[in-house]
Scaffold this active site. Structure first.
Site, PDB file in Angstrom:
ATOM      1  N   ASN A   6       0.847  -1.014  -0.086  1.00 29.29           N
ATOM      2  CA  ASN A   6       0.109  -0.280   0.027  1.00 29.29           C
ATOM      3  C   ASN A   6       0.910   1.265   0.153  1.00 29.29           C
ATOM      4  OD1 ASN A   6      -1.830   1.949   0.550  1.00 29.29           O
ATOM      5  ND2 ASN A   6      -2.521   1.236   2.400  1.00 29.29           N
ATOM      6  N   TRP A   7       0.936   1.793  -1.275  1.00 28.52           N
ATOM      7  CA  TRP A   7       1.957   2.874  -1.291  1.00 28.52           C
ATOM      8  C   TRP A   7       1.296   4.359  -0.504  1.00 28.52           C
ATOM      9  CZ3 TRP A   7       4.027   2.834  -7.049  1.00 28.52           C
ATOM     10  CH2 TRP A   7       4.715   1.709  -7.269  1.00 28.52           C
ATOM     11  N   HIS A  91      -9.907   0.866   4.376  1.00 22.82           N
ATOM     12  CA  HIS A  91      -8.656   1.179   5.055  1.00 22.82           C
ATOM     13  C   HIS A  91      -8.906   2.225   6.273  1.00 22.82           C
ATOM     14  CE1 HIS A  91      -4.515   2.608   6.037  1.00 22.82           C
ATOM     15  NE2 HIS A  91      -4.345   1.459   5.646  1.00 22.82           N
ATOM     16  N   GLU A 161      -5.715  -4.861  10.456  1.00 25.37           N
ATOM     17  CA  GLU A 161      -4.898  -3.670  10.510  1.00 25.37           C
ATOM     18  C   GLU A 161      -5.033  -2.996  11.920  1.00 25.37           C
ATOM     19  OE1 GLU A 161      -2.626  -2.626   6.772  1.00 25.37           O
ATOM     20  OE2 GLU A 161      -4.365  -1.476   6.892  1.00 25.37           O
ATOM     21  N   SER A 208       2.968  -1.622  10.444  1.00 27.93           N
ATOM     22  CA  SER A 208       4.407  -1.655  11.097  1.00 27.93           C
ATOM     23  C   SER A 208       5.148  -2.966  10.571  1.00 27.93           C
ATOM     24  CB  SER A 208       4.569  -1.047  12.407  1.00 27.93           C
ATOM     25  OG  SER A 208       4.315   0.119  12.376  1.00 27.93           O
ATOM     26  N   GLY A 229       2.527  -0.926   4.468  1.00 30.16           N
ATOM     27  CA  GLY A 229       2.763   0.405   4.051  1.00 30.16           C
ATOM     28  C   GLY A 229       3.998   1.051   3.760  1.00 30.16           C
TER      29      GLY A 229
HETATM   30  P1  PGA Z   1       2.348   0.823   7.637  1.00 31.64           P
HETATM   31  O1  PGA Z   1       1.026   0.919   6.977  1.00 31.64           O
HETATM   32  O2  PGA Z   1       3.216  -0.564   6.935  1.00 31.64           O
HETATM   33  O3  PGA Z   1       3.030   2.091   7.342  1.00 31.64           O
HETATM   34  O4  PGA Z   1       2.195   0.472   9.073  1.00 31.64           O
HETATM   35  C1  PGA Z   1       0.214  -0.394   6.857  1.00 31.64           C
HETATM   36  C2  PGA Z   1      -1.000   0.078   6.253  1.00 31.64           C
HETATM   37  O5  PGA Z   1      -1.791   1.088   6.678  1.00 31.64           O
HETATM   38  O6  PGA Z   1      -1.766  -0.495   5.275  1.00 31.64           O
END
Ligand code: PGA
Length: 246
Positions: A6-7, A91, A161, A208, A229
């Site tokens: 997910n960019w 999301h 998430e 994360s 992300g």
């Molecule tokens: P992150 O984001 O890996 O930067 O924590 C994940 C996401 O929100 O899809």
């Protein structure tokens, strides 16, 4: 393992988008890994139509309304027409802007009706001691899946998430035992929805995920993949995170 990248809005130039795509094509050869790039809509339009590689593409959001007069919105049909296979729905960063469970449910239907695979995001804000977050998750799932035909329902990819773990670092992410518990819980709810039959839905984890924790989170937790992300938006960290799984 399904690795969905997910960019968000991290990638702001076509050069960077192309560099990440080139990296993904190289990493596509890593065994057991299926990569899905989820760029911004302009970069989806730039990269996906020419894609002949094993890498797949997704869109970050779709409109819930079935109208052409919707300025600024992207329909599932549009995303499909430029080469998307997946669509993130619900999301937490969209939910934070007012997207309700009912809107999420509409989007899931629209995504499926247009032949895309929804990546349905669910997640709690905090982990309270009374574990009310478990009912929050159940509600998010039940509303989003309500009224779907079993065949459609089985195509939905569920991304767990937890909001408290998003955008931080590996050491503030979920632990492997806690993740294993959450995977079991989500699969149990899905089993209930399917009235007793084990559900086939893939379950991803996001929040994360970095090179430092991906391997331990994958080992033994029962997770089917990750929604990544920030660590997916730089060729070096992206390479490290995928190679950590190999
Ligand atoms: P992150 O984001 O890996 O930067 O924590 C994940 C996401 O929100 O899809």
């Amino acid at each position: 393992m399904l690795i969905a990248c997910n960019w968000k809005s991290y990638v702001e130039t076509r050069e960077k988008a192309k560099a990440l795509y080139a990296t993904a094509k190289r990493l596509g050869a890593v065994k057991r890994v299926k990569l899905v790039l989820i760029p911004s809509a302009p970069h989806l339009g730039l990269l996906a139509p020419l894609n002949r590689s094993k890498v797949l593409f997704g869109v970050q959001d779709v409109t819930a309304v079935n109208e052409a007069a919707a300025t600024g919105e992207i329909s599932a049909a549009t995303a499909r027409s430029v080469g998307a296979t997946y669509a993130i729905v619900g999301h937490s960063e969209r939910r934070a802007k007012g997207e309700t469970d009912a809107i999420v449910a509409e989007k899931v239907k629209r995504v499926l009706a247009n032949g895309l695979i929804p990546i349905l995001c669910i997640g709690e804000k905090v982990r309270d001691e009374d574990a009310t977050y478990l009912s929050t998750l159940k509600q998010q799932l039940m509303i989003a899946l309500d009224g779907l035909a079993p065949k459609d329902r089985s195509r939905v990819v569920i991304a767990y998430e937890p909001i408290w773990a998003i955008g931080k670092h590996a050491d503030q992410s979920i632990t492997e035992p806690d993740l294993a518990e959450m995977v079991l819980y989500i699969k149990k709810i899905m089993g209930e929805v399917e009235t007793g039959k084990p559900a086939k839905n893939l379950v991803l984890y996001g929040g994360s995920v970095e090179a430092e924790n991906i391997r331990s989170l994958a080992g033994g937790s029962g997770i089917d993949g990750f929604l990544i992300g920030h660590a997916s938006t730089d060729p070096k960290t992206f390479t490290a995170v995928v190679k950590a799984l190999a």
